[in-house]
Scaffold this active site. Sequence first.
Site, mmCIF file in Angstrom:
data_model
loop_
_atom_site.group_PDB
_atom_site.id
_atom_site.type_symbol
_atom_site.label_atom_id
_atom_site.label_comp_id
_atom_site.label_asym_id
_atom_site.label_seq_id
_atom_site.Cartn_x
_atom_site.Cartn_y
_atom_site.Cartn_z
ATOM 1 N N GLU A 59 0.827 -1.210 0.000
ATOM 2 C CA GLU A 59 0.000 0.000 0.000
ATOM 3 C C GLU A 59 0.863 1.262 0.000
ATOM 4 O OE1 GLU A 59 -3.197 0.818 -0.218
ATOM 5 O OE2 GLU A 59 -4.121 -1.166 -0.269
ATOM 6 N N GLU A 62 2.042 1.621 -3.574
ATOM 7 C CA GLU A 62 0.959 2.025 -4.475
ATOM 8 C C GLU A 62 0.558 3.482 -4.280
ATOM 9 O OE1 GLU A 62 -1.305 -2.356 -4.755
ATOM 10 O OE2 GLU A 62 -2.401 -0.619 -4.001
ATOM 11 N N GLU A 63 0.488 3.910 -3.027
ATOM 12 C CA GLU A 63 -0.018 5.249 -2.747
ATOM 13 C C GLU A 63 1.032 6.342 -2.899
ATOM 14 O OE1 GLU A 63 -3.757 4.230 0.247
ATOM 15 O OE2 GLU A 63 -2.111 5.454 0.990
#
Lengths: 175, 175
Positions: A59, A62-63
């Site tokens: 995450e 991805e972020e």
Amino acid sequence: EDRTPRFATHQIGVSGMVYREETKEILVVKDKNSQFSYWKFPGGLSDLEEDIADTAEREILEETGINSEFLSILAFRQQHQQPGAFGRSDIFVVCRLKPLTFDIMHCENEISHCKWMSLEELHANTTDISPITHRMCQIMLHGIKHGFDNVDIRFKEMKSVYKGLKYKLYHRPLP
Amino acid sequence: EDRTPRFATHQIGVSGMVYREETKEILVVKDKNSQFSYWKFPGGLSDLEEDIADTAEREILEETGINSEFLSILAFRQQHQQPGAFGRSDIFVVCRLKPLTFDIMHCENEISHCKWMSLEELHANTTDISPITHRMCQIMLHGIKHGFDNVDIRFKEMKSVYKGLKYKLYHRPLP
């Protein structure tokens, strides 16, 4: 009495405190689609069969575009009647990670802002962060000052009694 | 990409180490319906919207007849492909509790044996306990010797940003 096992009751969310020792900065984001405009730590829901540590690293990447390495769990929260969880409950885990890269390339779909912010500044913020973020800053600052052994929950990989299965047991470091 | 939130991925199991300081004994059971005949700590699955601490106290009472008081979390395990969990994963939490009563009245349906056993004896057992039980004895013994502050994960109740909701945040004790 109904002795049938219940179906899964919880989703698992994971967020990561990626702390940059040299500059005393921490990686923060603002969600694009949230009703709140808080600075928070990057994170999201675990995929089925994904370990907590792997969700954190995925995450964050991805972020924010930052590669990081899982170090420990600092806290977790149990929340019932979690909005958006279809009446199920939520376990939300906050991890501590080490950044491996530093150049931000944030996800345009999910994130409106992303930056390295002074940890002291985030901790002192009284309007743009939620209570859990403030508390996590306290825990991180305590670890920086007195040693992370005082705040970390670490894991030991162990073999299950069910053949072929392994698991991670998270607890306080033992000597 | 499918951005639909996933449905709940985990069940939560909780077991309790009920330790009797004066006699240095711990409450153990053998399951009636398990393929293993291990001595283990009483416990079971959380009901929907039931807090970890409440599951521990309820399952201990149901299985052993002992009333107890939740003190802390000592460890938790994440296990994927958990047998009997319909392809979902399992978070299994081990708590520390104080006994409030001492006379055992075990559940005839679920439990074949139940007794207070010397913690040292359980720790030394090499055939009738699983690896996680052995590890948990180590952690408990470390806490008894050096102080439970070294092993405990405690909670702080906090207000959610979602109106009216509260949650428990579990982390290391802060000074």
